[in-house]
Design a protein around this motif. Structure first.
Motif, PDB file in Angstrom:
ATOM      1  N   SER A   1       4.482   7.263   1.149  1.00 45.11           N
ATOM      2  CA  SER A   1       5.002   6.301   2.119  1.00 45.11           C
ATOM      3  C   SER A   1       4.567   4.902   1.703  1.00 45.11           C
ATOM      4  CB  SER A   1       4.479   6.638   3.510  1.00 45.11           C
ATOM      5  OG  SER A   1       3.074   6.578   3.528  1.00 45.11           O
ATOM      6  N   GLY A   2       5.168   3.910   2.293  1.00 48.07           N
ATOM      7  CA  GLY A   2       4.813   2.539   1.955  1.00 48.07           C
ATOM      8  C   GLY A   2       5.935   1.844   1.212  1.00 48.07           C
ATOM      9  N   GLN A   3       5.917   0.532   1.281  1.00 43.39           N
ATOM     10  CA  GLN A   3       7.037  -0.249   0.762  1.00 43.39           C
ATOM     11  C   GLN A   3       6.844  -0.688  -0.678  1.00 43.39           C
ATOM     12  OE1 GLN A   3       7.842  -3.416   3.478  1.00 43.39           O
ATOM     13  NE2 GLN A   3       8.365  -2.046   5.160  1.00 43.39           N
ATOM     14  N   THR A   4       5.722  -0.343  -1.275  1.00 39.76           N
ATOM     15  CA  THR A   4       5.489  -0.804  -2.647  1.00 39.76           C
ATOM     16  C   THR A   4       5.624   0.318  -3.674  1.00 39.76           C
ATOM     17  OG1 THR A   4       3.100  -0.453  -2.422  1.00 39.76           O
ATOM     18  CG2 THR A   4       3.956  -2.632  -1.862  1.00 39.76           C
ATOM     19  N   PHE A   5       6.086   1.488  -3.233  1.00 36.04           N
ATOM     20  CA  PHE A   5       6.183   2.621  -4.160  1.00 36.04           C
ATOM     21  C   PHE A   5       7.032   2.268  -5.370  1.00 36.04           C
ATOM     22  CE2 PHE A   5       6.174   6.954  -5.545  1.00 36.04           C
ATOM     23  CZ  PHE A   5       7.420   7.161  -6.110  1.00 36.04           C
TER      24      PHE A   5
ATOM     25  N   GLN B   1       0.842  -1.189   0.000  1.00 36.47           N
ATOM     26  CA  GLN B   1       0.000   0.000   0.000  1.00 36.47           C
ATOM     27  C   GLN B   1       0.881   1.244   0.000  1.00 36.47           C
ATOM     28  OE1 GLN B   1      -2.938   0.104   3.096  1.00 36.47           O
ATOM     29  NE2 GLN B   1      -3.559   2.194   2.644  1.00 36.47           N
ATOM     30  N   VAL B   2       0.388   2.275  -0.712  1.00 26.60           N
ATOM     31  CA  VAL B   2       1.112   3.533  -0.824  1.00 26.60           C
ATOM     32  C   VAL B   2       0.205   4.644  -0.327  1.00 26.60           C
ATOM     33  CG1 VAL B   2       2.087   5.169  -2.482  1.00 26.60           C
ATOM     34  CG2 VAL B   2       2.523   2.730  -2.752  1.00 26.60           C
ATOM     35  N   ASP B   3       0.718   5.560   0.420  1.00 27.01           N
ATOM     36  CA  ASP B   3      -0.061   6.672   0.957  1.00 27.01           C
ATOM     37  C   ASP B   3       0.496   7.978   0.401  1.00 27.01           C
ATOM     38  OD1 ASP B   3      -0.696   8.083   4.258  1.00 27.01           O
ATOM     39  OD2 ASP B   3      -1.792   8.240   2.372  1.00 27.01           O
ATOM     40  N   PRO B   4      -0.047   8.468  -0.716  1.00 26.28           N
ATOM     41  CA  PRO B   4       0.522   9.655  -1.356  1.00 26.28           C
ATOM     42  C   PRO B   4       0.101  10.950  -0.674  1.00 26.28           C
ATOM     43  CG  PRO B   4      -0.718   8.254  -2.902  1.00 26.28           C
ATOM     44  CD  PRO B   4      -1.114   7.871  -1.525  1.00 26.28           C
ATOM     45  N   VAL B   5       1.010  11.917  -0.666  1.00 22.28           N
ATOM     46  CA  VAL B   5       0.718  13.258  -0.168  1.00 22.28           C
ATOM     47  C   VAL B   5       1.259  14.264  -1.178  1.00 22.28           C
ATOM     48  CG1 VAL B   5       1.082  14.936   1.655  1.00 22.28           C
ATOM     49  CG2 VAL B   5       0.828  12.523   2.237  1.00 22.28           C
TER      50      VAL B   5
ATOM     51  N   TRP C   1       6.853   1.888 -12.982  1.00 24.87           N
ATOM     52  CA  TRP C   1       7.591   1.772 -11.732  1.00 24.87           C
ATOM     53  C   TRP C   1       9.079   2.060 -11.905  1.00 24.87           C
ATOM     54  CZ3 TRP C   1      11.632  -1.632 -11.218  1.00 24.87           C
ATOM     55  CH2 TRP C   1      11.758  -2.602 -12.221  1.00 24.87           C
ATOM     56  N   ASP C   2       9.607   1.727 -13.088  1.00 29.05           N
ATOM     57  CA  ASP C   2      11.039   1.904 -13.319  1.00 29.05           C
ATOM     58  C   ASP C   2      11.376   3.220 -13.989  1.00 29.05           C
ATOM     59  OD1 ASP C   2      11.086  -0.401 -16.167  1.00 29.05           O
ATOM     60  OD2 ASP C   2       9.927   1.396 -15.766  1.00 29.05           O
ATOM     61  N   GLY C   3      10.362   4.030 -14.250  1.00 28.80           N
ATOM     62  CA  GLY C   3      10.610   5.335 -14.849  1.00 28.80           C
ATOM     63  C   GLY C   3      10.866   5.310 -16.340  1.00 28.80           C
TER      64      GLY C   3
END
Length: 123
Positions: A25-29, A1-5, A53-55
């Motif tokens: 935040s989160g480990q899957t960003f 899970q990702v928590d964007p701000v 994910w890899d840009g």
């Protein structure tokens, strides 16, 4: 899970530039496709840009192509949206979102959303 701000929105004049940032935040960003969406008053939320994910792969809405640039720094868990040559029609709430689906423009495919940052462009 990702928590964007999101951050970086503001009031600017037509022709100006802004850079939006989204710290997630989160480990899957670093395994998530990250997207930017926007929603103007009375309109549906629309796709703006995404980055794999890899840009290596990006995609843009036709309305922003050539003016906006998405980028990411996985070491900082951050994705950016550089917006140049802003127009009054770019006025909207801008949202950052994450998905495990691959390179999708559909907002329904994005599972993690930020609260948004307001961009207002005056003529």
């Amino acid at each position: 899970q990702v928590d964007p701000v999101e951050s970086g929105g503001g009031l600017v004049q037509a022709g100006d530039s802004l850079r939006l940032s989204c710290v997630a935040s989160g480990q899957t960003f670093d395994r998530s496709t990250m997207g930017w969406f926007r929603q103007a008053p009375g309109k549906e939320r629309e796709f703006v840009a995404l980055m794999s994910w890899d840009g290596l792969i990006t995609s843009y809405a036709d309305s922003v192509k050539g003016r906006f640039t998405i980028s990411r720094d996985n070491a900082k868990n951050t994705v950016y949206l550089q917006m140049n040559s802003l127009k009054p029609e770019d006025t909207a709430m801008y949202y950052c979102a994450a998905t495990q689906a691959y390179l999708t423009r559909r907002n329904l495919d994005y599972t993690d959303w930020g609260q948004g940052t307001q961009v207002t462009v005056s003529s």
